[in-house]
Design a protein around this motif. Sequence first.
Motif, PDB file in Angstrom:
ATOM      1  N   ARG A  85      -4.394  -2.452   5.637  1.00 29.95           N
ATOM      2  CA  ARG A  85      -4.168  -2.659   7.056  1.00 29.95           C
ATOM      3  C   ARG A  85      -5.468  -3.122   7.687  1.00 29.95           C
ATOM      4  O   ARG A  85      -6.529  -2.566   7.419  1.00 29.95           O
ATOM      5  CB  ARG A  85      -3.694  -1.357   7.726  1.00 29.95           C
ATOM      6  N   GLU A 135       6.635  -6.415  -3.343  1.00 28.14           N
ATOM      7  CA  GLU A 135       6.515  -5.510  -2.206  1.00 28.14           C
ATOM      8  C   GLU A 135       7.720  -4.561  -2.200  1.00 28.14           C
ATOM      9  O   GLU A 135       8.857  -4.988  -2.396  1.00 28.14           O
ATOM     10  CB  GLU A 135       6.477  -6.319  -0.911  1.00 28.14           C
ATOM     11  N   GLU A 162       9.335  -0.499  -0.528  1.00 23.41           N
ATOM     12  CA  GLU A 162       9.412   0.278   0.712  1.00 23.41           C
ATOM     13  C   GLU A 162       8.125   1.051   0.945  1.00 23.41           C
ATOM     14  O   GLU A 162       7.268   1.152   0.070  1.00 23.41           O
ATOM     15  CB  GLU A 162      10.599   1.237   0.640  1.00 23.41           C
ATOM     16  N   ASP A 163       8.024   1.614   2.140  1.00 22.26           N
ATOM     17  CA  ASP A 163       6.892   2.465   2.535  1.00 22.26           C
ATOM     18  C   ASP A 163       5.581   1.691   2.572  1.00 22.26           C
ATOM     19  O   ASP A 163       4.507   2.259   2.330  1.00 22.26           O
ATOM     20  CB  ASP A 163       6.760   3.666   1.593  1.00 22.26           C
ATOM     21  N   ASP A 164       5.656   0.358   2.837  1.00 20.43           N
ATOM     22  CA  ASP A 164       4.444  -0.469   2.939  1.00 20.43           C
ATOM     23  C   ASP A 164       3.579  -0.346   1.701  1.00 20.43           C
ATOM     24  O   ASP A 164       2.369  -0.057   1.763  1.00 20.43           O
ATOM     25  CB  ASP A 164       3.618  -0.074   4.179  1.00 20.43           C
ATOM     26  N   ARG A 165       4.185  -0.572   0.550  1.00 22.02           N
ATOM     27  CA  ARG A 165       3.446  -0.474  -0.708  1.00 22.02           C
ATOM     28  C   ARG A 165       3.748  -1.678  -1.583  1.00 22.02           C
ATOM     29  O   ARG A 165       4.773  -2.357  -1.436  1.00 22.02           O
ATOM     30  CB  ARG A 165       3.793   0.811  -1.460  1.00 22.02           C
ATOM     31  N   TYR A 166       2.795  -1.932  -2.513  1.00 17.98           N
ATOM     32  CA  TYR A 166       2.979  -2.957  -3.539  1.00 17.98           C
ATOM     33  C   TYR A 166       3.180  -2.257  -4.878  1.00 17.98           C
ATOM     34  O   TYR A 166       2.565  -1.231  -5.163  1.00 17.98           O
ATOM     35  CB  TYR A 166       1.756  -3.878  -3.629  1.00 17.98           C
ATOM     36  N   SER A 178      -1.045   1.162  -1.811  1.00 20.37           N
ATOM     37  CA  SER A 178      -0.748   1.063  -0.383  1.00 20.37           C
ATOM     38  C   SER A 178      -1.266  -0.262   0.150  1.00 20.37           C
ATOM     39  O   SER A 178      -2.326  -0.761  -0.265  1.00 20.37           O
ATOM     40  CB  SER A 178      -1.414   2.219   0.384  1.00 20.37           C
ATOM     41  N   LYS A 179      -0.519  -0.853   1.083  1.00 19.46           N
ATOM     42  CA  LYS A 179      -0.940  -2.113   1.672  1.00 19.46           C
ATOM     43  C   LYS A 179      -2.222  -1.930   2.484  1.00 19.46           C
ATOM     44  O   LYS A 179      -2.456  -0.886   3.087  1.00 19.46           O
ATOM     45  CB  LYS A 179       0.157  -2.662   2.592  1.00 19.46           C
TER      46      LYS A 179
END
Length: 617
Positions: A610, A535, A537-541, A607-608
């Motif tokens: 949601r 994981e 920053e910026d809610d990404r994998y 992107s994660k």
Amino acid sequence: MLYLVNLQAKGLLRIINRCFGLLIFFITTNTLSVTSVFASPETIKIGYAYGLELYQENVTIKETLQALHARIKGVDFQLIPLSPLDTLSEIKEQHVDFLIGPSNFFVEFRNSIPLTYLATRIRADGKDASKTVGSTIVVRSERNDLNVLKDLKGKKVAASMPNSLGGWLAAVREIKNLHDDTDNFFSNVHFLQFQTPDVVSSVLNGNVDAGILTTCVLEQIEKSGIIQKGSLKVINPQPLDNSVFSCIRSTSDLYPDMSLAALSGTPEWLTREVTITLLSMKPFDGYRWSVEHDQFSIEQLMKDLGLGPYSYLKDTSIKGLVIRFKNEILITILIILFLICNELYLRRLVKQRTNALSKALEEKELANEEAALTRARFSALEKRGIISQLGTIIAHESKQPIGTLSNYLAILQLHLKKNKSNDHFQDEILETMGEQVERLNALVNSVRNFAKKRHDPLIKTDLVLISRKALRNYEATEPGIKKTKVKFKTKLPVAYVLSEPLALELLILNLIKNAYEEASANSREAPEINISIKEIEDDRYQFEISNSGREMTDADIRRITSLGESVKPEGLGLGLSIIRGIADHFGADIKFKRRTGGGVSAFVFFSKYREGEKNNV
């Protein structure tokens, strides 16, 4: 020796007479001053440089003062003696209105005191005020070894004062014209203050070899009987021309005699009256006053001897040399500055032209590179189009054989169940074949949908699970991967992203396939593949796969990144195209970077997912 005693007696008598005359002169002037006190006359000071020969000049001063008092009423003219050592300061302290002095005196102080020349003394029969004074060098008449100037080299001489124009300076300049080194020309020089009787007596008594007199002094003392005519002879006599100059002399050049000048601040009417008085006087003691003289000859004398304003010519210090050659130094500095500025300008101009040429060449090279890149991109697009068409044709044509294969496999399974066969190995093979046929059918459908611009809906997918599944499937279909060291590392139990599971598996499978082929073919040591999910920053994998292999160049990375071309000689770039197309469909970013030690690293950023996120595709 008898004539010497007679000479001394006559000389003493003559001096007594002269002193008595001076006494009468000063009494007369003082009487005039006292008489004028009752009328409260205006006092005007006339400075007199008493370094002059008093014996020679007393008649001139006496006659001049008497003429001034007689013509100009209501003015008391006072004679102020000035020291030859501190003349300038005394002129300022005494507030002198007029100044009497030799011509070299005025040249020496011309830059220090403002003055106006009124009249210059000239011989009564003279025609040029600038040719009145020179030097006469005398020796005893029996000295047959002394006839010309060069005979005096190394001899002892006597002179009146070192600043006497006729009694020293004119003779020194004459010697300088013949011999540059005037300082060492004579073995010894005796300055005795007065030409008569001091210098004359020293020569006659044999104390010195020669004496320097002002022109016409020899004629005067012979005429007055101070010395016997013929007892002294003149060294280096110049041709005598009575129409120009009637006295015998040793110097070829003649100079202006003493002058009277008005200092700054003297009333104009008084200056005018003094000038008229001087020019109106009758000849006195063989002299008269004439108009202002030309200073050029005395200027040259002072310059040649390095005196007065030209004293810096004798100064060999750095400061003196700078003053002496300031014009030459200034011109040299200006030339050097011009050359420096010109050099800087040329360098700047060359630099500008060079930069312009370099920029033009760089722009041309960039334009060529851009054109080549554009051609490569068009070629890649054309290749992709051909491959896409071939893939569509193959997918379309293989749909029916795969369907037939699937039907026959189902019939075979029903037939075996009908015969109640219990061969587990046979059942396992048929089951695996069925799964692979279904997977192949799904891939064909995916290609057909991609070609028709139709996509399955994006759903919540576990990136970790799909990655492990893709690795297992590739290990099952590629036996050679067992020789490659494969590491799968992640700290995440799950990593949910929005994607199509099958397309995501195809993306990862292609990355694993490319990594394995590069590592197995070009690794210098044991081939290895590293897979990691983390994981960021910026809610990404971040999905990363790196492999060993050959050293990649910047050009290779650019080909992979911008063109999607394969760096393998036999590669068509289809795998990279599939990877990039799937990544674009998911909204994922893909990057490639050189790996330290050889090989390449591929990064895919997802992107994660949601909760509640809808499929916008």
